[in-house]
Design a protein around this motif. Structure first.
Motif, PDB file in Angstrom:
ATOM      1  N   ASP A  31      32.856  18.009  21.927  1.00 31.15           N
ATOM      2  CA  ASP A  31      33.752  18.924  21.224  1.00 31.15           C
ATOM      3  C   ASP A  31      35.128  18.312  20.940  1.00 31.15           C
ATOM      4  OD1 ASP A  31      34.289  20.965  24.245  1.00 31.15           O
ATOM      5  OD2 ASP A  31      34.788  18.884  23.775  1.00 31.15           O
ATOM      6  N   TYR A  32      35.307  17.041  21.263  1.00 30.51           N
ATOM      7  CA  TYR A  32      36.596  16.402  21.046  1.00 30.51           C
ATOM      8  C   TYR A  32      36.326  14.924  20.791  1.00 30.51           C
ATOM      9  CZ  TYR A  32      41.533  15.249  22.058  1.00 30.51           C
ATOM     10  OH  TYR A  32      42.838  14.825  21.993  1.00 30.51           O
ATOM     11  N   LEU A  34      37.971  11.037  19.455  1.00 28.77           N
ATOM     12  CA  LEU A  34      39.209  10.264  19.413  1.00 28.77           C
ATOM     13  C   LEU A  34      38.937   8.872  18.845  1.00 28.77           C
ATOM     14  CD1 LEU A  34      38.728  11.594  22.540  1.00 28.77           C
ATOM     15  CD2 LEU A  34      41.179  11.171  22.602  1.00 28.77           C
ATOM     16  N   PHE A  89      37.913   1.624  18.732  1.00 30.18           N
ATOM     17  CA  PHE A  89      36.859   2.325  19.459  1.00 30.18           C
ATOM     18  C   PHE A  89      36.884   3.798  19.093  1.00 30.18           C
ATOM     19  CE2 PHE A  89      35.346  -0.846  22.403  1.00 30.18           C
ATOM     20  CZ  PHE A  89      36.415  -1.706  22.584  1.00 30.18           C
ATOM     21  N   VAL A  95      34.377  19.059  27.261  1.00 29.50           N
ATOM     22  CA  VAL A  95      35.361  19.489  28.245  1.00 29.50           C
ATOM     23  C   VAL A  95      34.751  19.729  29.619  1.00 29.50           C
ATOM     24  CG1 VAL A  95      35.164  21.924  27.607  1.00 29.50           C
ATOM     25  CG2 VAL A  95      37.272  21.077  28.646  1.00 29.50           C
ATOM     26  N   GLN A  98      32.025  15.965  33.480  1.00 29.64           N
ATOM     27  CA  GLN A  98      32.694  14.967  34.314  1.00 29.64           C
ATOM     28  C   GLN A  98      34.187  14.847  33.987  1.00 29.64           C
ATOM     29  OE1 GLN A  98      29.939  11.501  34.009  1.00 29.64           O
ATOM     30  NE2 GLN A  98      29.468  11.947  36.139  1.00 29.64           N
ATOM     31  N   GLY A  99      34.870  15.966  34.089  1.00 33.58           N
ATOM     32  CA  GLY A  99      36.313  15.956  33.916  1.00 33.58           C
ATOM     33  C   GLY A  99      36.759  15.604  32.520  1.00 33.58           C
ATOM     34  N   GLY A 100      35.867  15.802  31.537  1.00 34.06           N
ATOM     35  CA  GLY A 100      36.228  15.442  30.166  1.00 34.06           C
ATOM     36  C   GLY A 100      36.222  13.947  29.941  1.00 34.06           C
ATOM     37  N   LYS A 101      35.313  13.253  30.611  1.00 38.36           N
ATOM     38  CA  LYS A 101      35.257  11.793  30.466  1.00 38.36           C
ATOM     39  C   LYS A 101      35.018  11.427  29.011  1.00 38.36           C
ATOM     40  CE  LYS A 101      30.291  11.006  30.944  1.00 38.36           C
ATOM     41  NZ  LYS A 101      29.234  10.287  31.691  1.00 38.36           N
ATOM     42  N   LEU A 102      35.456  10.234  28.654  1.00 39.75           N
ATOM     43  CA  LEU A 102      35.230   9.722  27.306  1.00 39.75           C
ATOM     44  C   LEU A 102      33.973   8.861  27.283  1.00 39.75           C
ATOM     45  CD1 LEU A 102      38.854   8.714  26.243  1.00 39.75           C
ATOM     46  CD2 LEU A 102      37.569  10.761  25.592  1.00 39.75           C
ATOM     47  N   ILE A 103      33.143   9.073  26.267  1.00 39.11           N
ATOM     48  CA  ILE A 103      32.016   8.203  25.974  1.00 39.11           C
ATOM     49  C   ILE A 103      32.431   7.345  24.791  1.00 39.11           C
ATOM     50  CG2 ILE A 103      29.576   8.048  25.387  1.00 39.11           C
ATOM     51  CD1 ILE A 103      29.982   9.427  27.996  1.00 39.11           C
ATOM     52  N   PHE A 104      32.423   6.031  24.986  1.00 40.16           N
ATOM     53  CA  PHE A 104      32.931   5.108  23.979  1.00 40.16           C
ATOM     54  C   PHE A 104      31.813   4.460  23.181  1.00 40.16           C
ATOM     55  CE2 PHE A 104      37.475   4.535  24.678  1.00 40.16           C
ATOM     56  CZ  PHE A 104      37.664   5.138  25.910  1.00 40.16           C
ATOM     57  N   GLY A 105      32.098   4.195  21.915  1.00 43.77           N
ATOM     58  CA  GLY A 105      31.271   3.289  21.135  1.00 43.77           C
ATOM     59  C   GLY A 105      31.585   1.852  21.526  1.00 43.77           C
TER      60      GLY A 105
END
Lengths: 114, 112
Positions: A31-32, A34, A89, A95, A98-105
């Motif tokens: 849902d977010y 970046l 990236f 949200v 896992q605490g709103g962790k980021l999954i990166f390309g």
């Protein structure tokens, strides 16, 4: 399981032209979203973000577009400048995961030539 | 503005040694994260914390431990260094939901 993919490892554009960086994702719960820029030997620097309730967000020369039906987002840089040369990236989060962790390309290396 | 500060910037360890990677932030953020980045890959989450005294595992926690005794500090501990832990480690923090994470400049760790 690559939930966020950047299929172009590199991109080269002429100064003053538009740079378009693409990113695809598979998890409809994100849902977010970046975009980060990274220079060698430095940490990622936040560029721009977009919430899943929007389809476009602008900040100066940078615009992010989100197409939820296609699970695709893109970053447009207009006009491109030599200082934009870096690795970009995309990242996504949910949200409640896992605490709103980021999954990166994997990143796309942009080279802007004078 | 300091933001997120990581120390050391570089370190070489021998197999079996231990060390602590330091991370501190001065933005009063509740959320803090540790990621690792291997060559040609995106960052992967090791551990995270949603506030002082609360930590939890991420995607790749094996071989690491963390603690969060204060809002500012979030150290990452390697107890028995292995060659597979050779990587660049990034610490990050954020203020709240739908807020971006801000990263430190990383610690480049080599284990030989």
């Amino acid at each position: 399981d690559q939930q966020v993919k950047q299929n172009s490892p590199s991109l080269s554009v002429q100064e003053g032209r538009i740079s378009i960086l693409n990113c695809d994702y598979t998890n409809s719960m994100f849902d977010y979203f970046l975009w980060y820029k990274k220079y060698p030997a430095e940490g990622p620097t936040f560029l721009i973000s977009i919430s899943s309730i929007k389809d476009k967000n602008e900040d100066g020369r940078f615009t992010v577009f989100l197409n939820k039906s296609a699970k695709h987002l893109s970053l447009h840089i207009v006009p491109s400048q030599p200082g934009d040369s870096a690795v970009y990236f995309c990242a996504a989060s949910h949200v409640y995961n896992q605490g709103g962790k980021l999954i990166f390309g994997q990143g796309t290396e942009l080279s802007v030539k004078p | 503005n300091a933001g997120v500060t990581q120390t050391p910037k570089f370190r070489i360890l021998k197999i079996g040694q231990s060390m602590t990677l330091q991370c501190t932030q001065d933005m009063n953020h509740n959320y803090m994260y540790w990621y690792r980045q291997d060559p040609g890959m995106g960052l992967k989450l090791i551990y995270y914390s949603v506030g002082a005294g609360i930590t939890d595992k991420g995607e790749v926690p094996n071989g690491y431990n963390v603690s969060r005794s204060t809002t500012e500090d979030f150290p990452l501990r390697l107890e028995l260094a292995a060659p597979s832990q050779t990587s660049v480690y990034f610490c990050a923090s954020r203020a709240g939901n739908n807020q971006p994470q801000h990263f430190g400049d990383g610690t480049r760790l080599s284990i030989l």
